[in-house]
Design a protein around this motif. Structure first.
Motif, PDB file in Angstrom:
ATOM      1  N   LYS A 438       0.620  -1.314  -0.099  1.00  0.00           N
ATOM      2  CA  LYS A 438      -0.317  -0.561   0.214  1.00  0.00           C
ATOM      3  C   LYS A 438       1.097   1.310  -0.111  1.00  0.00           C
ATOM      4  CE  LYS A 438      -4.485  -1.159   2.297  1.00  0.00           C
ATOM      5  NZ  LYS A 438      -5.245  -1.603   3.340  1.00  0.00           N
ATOM      6  N   ARG A 442       0.712   3.672  -3.120  1.00  0.00           N
ATOM      7  CA  ARG A 442       0.594   5.213  -2.447  1.00  0.00           C
ATOM      8  C   ARG A 442       1.605   6.366  -2.801  1.00  0.00           C
ATOM      9  NH1 ARG A 442      -0.120   4.347   2.324  1.00  0.00           N
ATOM     10  NH2 ARG A 442      -2.005   3.419   2.557  1.00  0.00           N
ATOM     11  N   THR A 443       2.678   6.243  -3.284  1.00  0.00           N
ATOM     12  CA  THR A 443       4.100   7.163  -3.276  1.00  0.00           C
ATOM     13  C   THR A 443       4.016   6.778  -4.595  1.00  0.00           C
ATOM     14  OG1 THR A 443       5.768   5.544  -2.100  1.00  0.00           O
ATOM     15  CG2 THR A 443       4.495   6.844  -0.806  1.00  0.00           C
ATOM     16  N   SER A 479      -9.464   0.036   0.615  1.00  0.00           N
ATOM     17  CA  SER A 479      -8.298   1.576   0.775  1.00  0.00           C
ATOM     18  C   SER A 479      -8.785   3.370   0.328  1.00  0.00           C
ATOM     19  CB  SER A 479      -7.607   1.934   0.299  1.00  0.00           C
ATOM     20  OG  SER A 479      -6.042   2.718   0.662  1.00  0.00           O
ATOM     21  N   ASP A 481      -7.841   5.849  -0.490  1.00  0.00           N
ATOM     22  CA  ASP A 481      -6.277   6.793  -1.426  1.00  0.00           C
ATOM     23  C   ASP A 481      -7.473   6.161  -2.543  1.00  0.00           C
ATOM     24  OD1 ASP A 481      -4.223   7.583  -2.569  1.00  0.00           O
ATOM     25  OD2 ASP A 481      -3.438   7.253  -1.237  1.00  0.00           O
ATOM     26  N   CYS A 483      -4.908   5.767  -5.778  1.00  0.00           N
ATOM     27  CA  CYS A 483      -4.296   6.186  -6.964  1.00  0.00           C
ATOM     28  C   CYS A 483      -4.099   4.208  -6.230  1.00  0.00           C
ATOM     29  CB  CYS A 483      -2.871   6.228  -5.602  1.00  0.00           C
ATOM     30  SG  CYS A 483      -2.534   7.962  -5.951  1.00  0.00           S
ATOM     31  N   VAL A 484      -4.689   3.514  -4.240  1.00  0.00           N
ATOM     32  CA  VAL A 484      -4.797   2.275  -4.203  1.00  0.00           C
ATOM     33  C   VAL A 484      -5.812   1.830  -5.040  1.00  0.00           C
ATOM     34  CG1 VAL A 484      -4.340   0.577  -2.619  1.00  0.00           C
ATOM     35  CG2 VAL A 484      -3.183   3.181  -2.064  1.00  0.00           C
ATOM     36  N   ALA A1003      -9.356  13.845  -2.593  1.00  0.00           N
ATOM     37  CA  ALA A1003      -9.771  12.725  -1.851  1.00  0.00           C
ATOM     38  C   ALA A1003      -9.281  12.080  -1.322  1.00  0.00           C
ATOM     39  CB  ALA A1003      -8.341  12.297  -2.728  1.00  0.00           C
ATOM     40  N   SER A1004     -10.505  13.172  -0.071  1.00  0.00           N
ATOM     41  CA  SER A1004     -10.368  13.414   1.058  1.00  0.00           C
ATOM     42  C   SER A1004     -12.170  12.215   1.234  1.00  0.00           C
ATOM     43  CB  SER A1004     -11.229  14.518   2.186  1.00  0.00           C
ATOM     44  OG  SER A1004     -11.478  14.303   3.451  1.00  0.00           O
ATOM     45  N   SER A1097      -4.558  14.868  -6.110  1.00  0.00           N
ATOM     46  CA  SER A1097      -3.155  13.778  -5.981  1.00  0.00           C
ATOM     47  C   SER A1097      -2.499  13.213  -6.998  1.00  0.00           C
ATOM     48  CB  SER A1097      -3.928  12.478  -4.558  1.00  0.00           C
ATOM     49  OG  SER A1097      -5.201  12.269  -5.065  1.00  0.00           O
TER      50      SER A1097
END
Length: 1476
Positions: A438, A442-443, A479, A481, A483-484, A1003-1004, A1097
């Motif tokens: 993850k 995420r990064t 998730s 996020d 991206c995830v 993305a909250s 993001s």
């Protein structure tokens, strides 16, 4: 034997074990030829002189002449005689030797015969000579190497074991013969090196070496090891492998280290022996240092190892790891292990080796590919075995993968290892693997490209870990996020494509489970994946349609947008190219059932599903793309027409259903391509219905009876006022209001349309015209300027005198008019004609003017429910926040309703100001409060009515590309000829754009997965926007950046001109207050929009880097040419400089906060973070040191001002270099300046600091002080004196700041301030106990004075906290007493912690405990205590007493401590029982 040794020694001296090309083979041939000649000559001589032959042989072995001159007449040698007498019968030919006794008995008899012989020890040489003569024959030699067969004399086999060793093996067990026999065997071995296998397929060299294994005792182990290594240097590869693998079973433990060094050197020279050497090394008992050395050598040769040997190498490396070097070894192995290259090199080698046999190329290629997959599988199994049984290796793999910081440094092996760790769950590694994956996703360090490569090249390997892949995908999809979640979608997709049908079924089942979960993000991504799989792999998805159909049972949990996706998915499966006839009937049944329902919710589902099926059935066939005239099959067209009529007739039962049908059909036509005849059927009917039901011809009079006088309004075509057309709005609305009270009208078939359908029907008409005429709206462009039949809007001024029905009629009329104009803008925004552009601008002005009228009307119509404008959601969800009356009963509510300044969206909550109520009530002017209540009663905030307005298309925001019209250009010739936006219109468009950006780009989790009731309310009004991906929205925003920058520059120029014209005075006489307010709102909204765009993001994803550079290039291009050619770091630098230029004309504190946040966001995209931190802190300090004045000349104040001040001060404290010095500066300079000042007077050094904003400053300073001390490293026993001094200095400054902040409550003693003091005072005290006290433990003896001074200062602070606790008891304020128990516990812990520190440093005598009285904030004693004797005691002064001599030498400091001992009255017990 001498010749053997001389030859081997000569080769070692000359070649040093490094043979020239072909040298080893030539020497081996020479050796074999020499041995063959000697054997032939021996045979010839033996035929003539058998006795002399035996003697000559013995002479050759002993190296000396025989004493017997004449040959003995004997027919049997000593060897044959002794062996036969001992119980072994030597045989000829292929028959094995026979043994009649047990091998132990045989060995004992041989040993006794040799020892008892009178010729001992000479008899040993004779015995060996007989043995050598016997084994000259190959068959007899082989018989001696093979196990003996037990012979059973007289049928009795009790004395003979069922298995017996070979003759030579038994002789090797006799120690006196062992060395001689070993020499004999090693001398015989070279004869069989080249022709190792005999006729029976036995390997003679391997059998010879096996004789040496597992001997009970090796007599000369060192010499044997030397001979074996000498033989290893000249033997062929096969024999070398046999020798190496047998070394652990031959040699004793004492020889293991020496032989390991020899093998290590061989490994460096010959990689062909890698497997054998590693196999042997794994069985040797080596020292840790030698094992590390060997492992290092293996690691260096890893790149040169053959592919098939790689699993053994990996296994050896992993199994030779110790806990201390596990991380280092795994990192090295991970870097050198290139699984990506495991496929291509063997293919190339195979293709080169098949140049002569091209016919078998295909099969060989498949074999090589499969072989490489097998090798990778073995490597993965080796890693799996290692991590399963060794915790240190699993942790080392996780740490090694986690330490990679560059995306290009990640490899396929990383993903494979994560899957392995998740599948084995060894040492609880499953959770760690999931966490690392993850974090990497995420990064952006593990991109989708690496996942794709892993699946493409390692399908066979990954198939074994499918369960873990599926579990990881399920977890990642949940998730928050984005991206995830996107990466989890890729895992599902690649799993479906790469694996077999069983896995495909599991993937579809898992996705269906996600859809049925009801969690918004999961449902959206799962439906998106299923739709993608149906599009990409329709044939493979066909069998699983029955699974997808099961989602229909969970429609209640899906939003309208998700229902659209579901029916789009099902209709593609049922009516697409791979038609699933088995679910077509089910689909029709479901749609008919939903359409026939009387419940609005299920009717909506039926309309949405029916329209999506129409889209799939009416889609042109694939072969029809290249031809114009290829209509649908007649049967399909007939079914489609029947379904179209069914949906249409079912929707006519209510205006809401009819409007939803129009909206859904418009979305279908706009987003897909229909067959021409289907398109024509829909378009012709829409045009006829719209003209007949909603458009009327203008005449001299308007007939009909209406609640208000009818009048033609908002006509932009004045020349056609008598012969034109008009929208028949008010007559339709009047009819709706009239029929609302007639129940029977609901049951009748009424062909007349409702006013509710006006905007949806026009949208459908516009979309049909665009499709029919290639985006040309010339045939309906008259609707842009045509008027509406309304009433005179001056009636709004008299709305207070109207009845409730009349008020609601006016409000409804205004809502319908505004929604009509919104759809007109959606239709005609893209027209380039100047005159039409001007009309679009006029319609925007009409909207903003009608908004002001609507605010007035709504303020006078409490409890009014507006007409529905977005029909795909529950109408009850839209009225939650809008039915409350605007008038308020309390001052707090009145101030909360007054939200006339736009741009409030960035502030979330005012929790930091909830405690300010009491202070504000005492400080605010009553007259100003009454004025605010009056202003609040004049209108309402339309933000709560947003769901009742039609959605503006995202593309219509391109109107922002028009310029800004200010008062200076209003009357000029330029302003009348160009299509320019006014400030009010710009605010309207920017507010709408900001809402769209926050909904789609933020993305909250709170925004994307809200709770229950708020869920539907959040997405209403964004139906069209939801159909666009975040990347599409971000791309559109980047496209609009030049226009946004132009408007920001225009606002900057406007304020700059005002300041120059009024000599820098904000509230000058020539300033237009209303225009200034609007342009200030524009400035704030522009900064908010820019911050929302750059905060997306998605910019962190590798695929969106170019979009980020393009966006930054737009900013750079405003001040510098060639911005697109710069790298990311320079783009960030120049963008930061460009935005920094606007700091001089910021009109209010809210805009200043937005600019600071935007600069902070830009600085995070790359570049020197330290430099940007300094500039951001400097800018924030500048804004905090500026006096903010409104246009009316008053200081800016209020809830919004305090919220912005709180956030801006927090930004300053986060970016400043030294937080402690900044806190001390504000507390020492700013706070004293306002102690004796009036309530409106500000601090001279900090103009934003006043008595009204003191709470904001105090709370931020306390919070940042507590946060900063948590970052101070804890004291350690091995810290140097300099390190201790530095930490003590930091803690001294922190304690001094804390003392200043705690002491200030004596002056500012309001309840909110005391609440902050108690809350953060306890947190600071806990941090001091955890991090500061260990430092005092170890630095007390070195820095006695510093520690003593710190404790003295801190004691003053804790005493003041105790007084605050007493004050809370007197007032019995629960908001304060809630903090008291936990704080008192920490204060008591502090006392005993200091005692422990003194005891550790042998100064326990310096500590004593006294009774501390309860006092209030002024220091007066609280007389509610029982203990009367304590009244005569003064507040304790703790001094050292009773110290020993050692204590007096170690510490002469006076350490003062107190203990919080309170009375046990009822009040104290009640306080102590309360929790925090």
């Amino acid at each position: 034997m001498d010749h053997w040794r001389e030859l081997c020694a000569g080769r070692r001296v000359c070649g040093a074990k490094k043979w020239p090309v072909g040298g080893l083979a030539l020497w081996q041939a020479e050796l074999i030829e020499m041995m063959r000649k000697r054997r032939n000559s021996s045979v010839n001589n033996g035929e003539k002189h058998p006795a002399s032959s035996t003697k000559a042989k013995k002479s050759r072995i002993t190296g000396r002449q025989s004493a017997v001159s004449a040959p003995e007449e004997t027919t049997e040698s000593v060897f044959s005689l002794f062996v036969r007498e001992a119980g072994v019968t030597l045989t000829q030919g292929n028959a094995s030797n026979e043994i009649a006794v047990d091998q132990v008995v045989f060995q004992k008899r041989i040993k006794q015969k040799l020892q008892k012989s009178p010729r001992y020890p000479g008899i040993l040489q004779e015995f060996i000579s007989g043995l050598e003569s016997h084994i000259e024959d190959t068959d007899r030699f082989r018989n001696c190497l093979l196990p003996c067969l037990p012979r059973m004399p007289d049928g009795d086999s009790r004395h003979v074991s069922s298995f017996q060793e070979s003759l030579l093996r038994m002789l090797l067990g006799i120690e006196m013969l062992q060395t001689l026999i070993v020499n004999t065997l090693l001398e015989k071995l070279p004869e069989y090196m080249l022709n190792s296998a005999d006729d029976a397929g036995l390997s003679i060299p391997r059998i010879i070496i096996n004789q040496l294994k597992w001997l009970d005792r090796v007599v000369e182990s060192k010499e044997l090891a030397t001979k074996l290594m000498e033989l290893l240097a000249v033997a062929p590869v096969d024999v070398q492998r046999d020798i190496i693998t047998s070394l652990p079973e031959i040699l004793e433990d004492s020889q293991h280290n020496d032989i390991a060094r020899e093998l290590n050197s061989v490994l460096k020279e010959n990689t062909q022996l890698t497997v054998a050497i590693l196999d042997a090394l794994s069985s040797l008992n080596l020292t840790s240092s030698l094992l590390t050395e060997v492992r290092g050598a293996v690691m260096t040769t890893l790149a040169a190892v053959q592919l098939e040997d790689l699993p053994v190498v990996v296994k050896f490396i992993l199994h030779s790891i110790s806990a201390s070097d596990a991380y280092e070894v795994v990192c090295g192995l991970r870097k050198k292990l290139e699984l990506e290259q495991c496929v291509l090199p063997p293919v190339l080698q195979a293709s080169q080796s098949r140049l002569k046999s091209k016919g078998a190329a295909v099969s060989n290629s498949a074999t090589v590919t499969t072989g490489s997959q097998d090798v990778i599988t073995l490597i993965v199994d080796a890693i799996k075995s290692a991590v399963r049984f060794q915790k240190t290796i699993s942790e080392a793999w996780l740490n090694a993968i986690e330490s990679v910081e560059e995306v290009e440094n990640h490899k396929v092996i990383d993903l494979l290892v994560l899957f392995i760790l998740h599948s084995t769950n060894a040492n609880q590694s499953r959770r760690g693997a999931e966490k690392v994956l993850k974090m990497k996703v995420r990064t952006g360090l593990i991109p989708e490209a690496l996942l794709q490569k892993t699946f493409k090249d390692n399908k066979q390997v990954l198939r074994g870990y499918f369960a873990s892949i599926l579990a990881l995908a399920q977890s990642l999809l949940r998730s928050p996020d984005p991206c995830v979640v996107l990466f989890a979608g890729h895992m599902y997709r690649h799993s479906f494509i790469a694996f077999d049908t069983y896995c495909q079924q599991e993937v579809v089942g898992s996705l269906v489970t996600h859809v049925c979960s009801g969690v918004g993000v999961e449902v959206d991504m799962a439906l998106e994946l299923l739709c993608g799989l149906v599009t990409e792999k329709p044939k493979e998805m066909g069998p699983y349609a029955v699974f997808v159909k099961g989602i229909l049972d969970y429609l209640d949990n899906l939003s309208p947008q998700q229902i659209r996706r579901l029916f789009q998915l099902l209709s593609r499966l049922a009516f697409g190219p791979q038609q699933g006839s088995h679910i077509q009937d089910d689909m029709h049944i479901v749609i008919r059932k939903q359409l026939s329902s009387t419940a609005p919710k299920y009717k909506r589902i039926g309309i949405i599903g029916g329209v999506m099926i129409i889209g799939s059935m009416g889609a042109p066939a694939p072969q029809a793309k290249d031809t114009q005239d290829n209509p649908l099959p007649p049967e399909t067209f007939r079914q489609l027409s029947a379904l179209l009529e069914l949906v249409q007739s079912s929707s006519e039962t209510s205006p809401e259903a009819a409007a939803l049908y129009c909206d859904e059909l418009a979305n279908l036509i706009q987003s897909s391509t229909l067959d021409p005849q289907v398109q024509e059927k829909i378009s012709s009917r829409v045009l006829d219905v719209f003209q007949g039901d909603f458009v009327v011809d203008l005449g001299p009079e308007i007939s009909g009876s209406f609640p208000f006088p009818a009048r033609v309004m908002y006509n932009l075509d004045e020349d056609e006022s008598q012969g034109g057309i008009a929208i028949n709005l008010m007559p339709l609305l009047a009819k709706d209001m009239q029929s609302r009270g007639e129940q029977h009208c609901r049951d009748k078939k009424d062909n007349n349309r409702s006013s509710l359908c006006l905007s949806p029907f026009f949208r459908l008409l516009r979309v049909c015209e665009e499709k029919q005429n290639q985006e040309d709206l010339e045939e309906i462009d008259a609707l842009l300027g045509c008027p509406l039949i309304l009433t005179d809007m001056d009636v709004v001024e008299k709305i207070d005198t109207m009845s409730k029905v009349e008020k609601e009629f006016i409000c409804t009329l205004l809502f319908h008019t505004i929604n009509w104009f919104r759809e007109v803008i959606n239709a005609f925004y893209k027209i380039k004609d100047k005159e039409m552009k001007m009309k679009v601008m006029t319609r925007l002005q009409n909207i903003t003017y009608l908004h002001t009228l609507l605010e007035r009307a709504l303020a006078s119509t409490p409890g009014y429910v507006p007409p529905v404008a977005n029909f795909d959601g529950e109408s009850t969800d839209m009225i939650v926040s809008s039915t409350t009356p605007p008038s308020s009963k309390t001052k707090k509510d009145a101030s909360g309703k007054k939200r006339k300044a736009p741009g409030n969206n960035s502030s979330e909550g005012s929790s930091q100001l909830e405690d300010k109520t009491e202070e504000d009530e005492t400080q605010q002017d009553p007259e100003k409060e009454r004025e605010k209540e009056k202003e609040a009663g004049q209108g309402v905030n339309l933000a709560s009515y947003r769901p009742f307005f039609r959605e503006l298309d995202m593309e219509s925001l391109s109107v922002l590309e028009c310029g800004l019209r200010a008062s200076s250009t209003l009357d000029s010739e330029l302003g009348t000829k160009q299509a320019l936006l006014g400030p009010a219109e710009l605010v309207f468009l920017l507010e709408d754009m900001l809402r769209k950006m926050e909904f789609r780009l933020t993305a909250s989790p709170a925004k994307r997965v809200p709770f229950l009731k708020a869920r539907a309310d959040k997405s209403i009004g964004f139906s069209h926007l939801q159909q666009k991906s975040p990347k599409d929205v971000a791309s559109f925003c980047v496209q609009m950046l030049p226009a946004l920058c132009s408007h920001l520059e225009n606002c900057h120029n406007h304020f700059q001109t005002l300041l120059s014209d009024n000599d820098g005075i904000v509230d000058g006489p020539t300033v237009d207050a209303q225009e200034h307010q609007l342009i200030s709102s524009c400035c704030q909204l522009l900064l908010l929009v820019l911050n929302t765009i750059f905060s997306w993001s998605g910019f962190s994803l590798p695929g969106h880097r170019s979009l980020l550079k393009k966006a930054l290039g737009v900013l750079v291009g405003r001040v510098k040419d060639g911005g697109t050619e710069l790298n990311l770091e320079l783009l960030v630098k120049h963008s930061f400089e460009y935005l920094l230029n606007f700091r001089s004309t910021i009109p209010n504190l809210s805009s200043a906060l937005c600019l600071s946040q935007l600069l902070s966001t830009i600085s995070e995209k790359g570049g020197n973070a330290i430099a940007y931190r300094e500039q951001t802190a400097s800018l924030a300090r500048r804004f905090l040191s500026q006096s903010w004045i409104t246009v009316s000349g008053e200081k800016q104040r209020g809830t919004k001002f305090n919220e912005a001040l709180h956030t801006l001060l927090s930004i300053y404290m986060e970016h400043v270099d030294d937080v402690l010095k900044a806190v001390e500066e504000i507390a020492n300079e700013g706070f004293p300046q306002i102690i004796n000042a009036s309530k409106d007077e500000s601090s001279a050094s900090w103009p934003t600091l006043s008595k009204q904003t003191f709470l904001v400053f105090y709370k931020v300073l306390m919070a940042e002080l507590e946060k900063s001390v948590r970052k101070i490293p804890s004291g350690k026993i091995n810290d140097s004196s300099e390190a201790q001094s530095e930490k003590l200095l930091t803690w001294n400054l922190a304690v001094r700041d804390f003392h200043i902040l705690v002491s200030i409550v004596k002056v500012f003693d309001s309840r909110p301030v005391l609440n902050v003091c108690l809350k953060y005072g306890r947190l600071f005290l806990e941090s001091f106990l955890k991090l500061g006290m260990p430092l005092l433990d170890y630095s007390f003896k070195r820095h006695k004075e510093d520690v003593q001074n710190m404790l003295k200062t801190f004691q003053l602070s804790t005493r003041q906290l105790h007084h605050v606790c007493g004050h809370s008891k007197i007032h019995q304020d629960t908001s304060l007493t809630n903090h008291v128990p936990a704080l008192k516990k920490s204060l008591e812990l502090f006392v005993y912690r200091v005692k422990a520190m003194l005891t550790l440093n042998n100064c326990q005598g310096a500590f004593w405990i006294g009774n501390l009285k309860n006092r209030n904030l002024k220091g007066e004693e609280i007389l509610s205590q029982r203990s009367q004797e304590s009244e005569e005691d003064e507040e304790e002064e703790l001094a050292p007493q009773g110290q020993s001599e050692e204590e007096e030498q170690d510490s002469d400091a006076e350490v003062k401590r107190k203990s919080n001992r309170e009375g046990k009255d009822d009040q104290d017990q009640a306080d102590d029982s309360e929790t925090d």
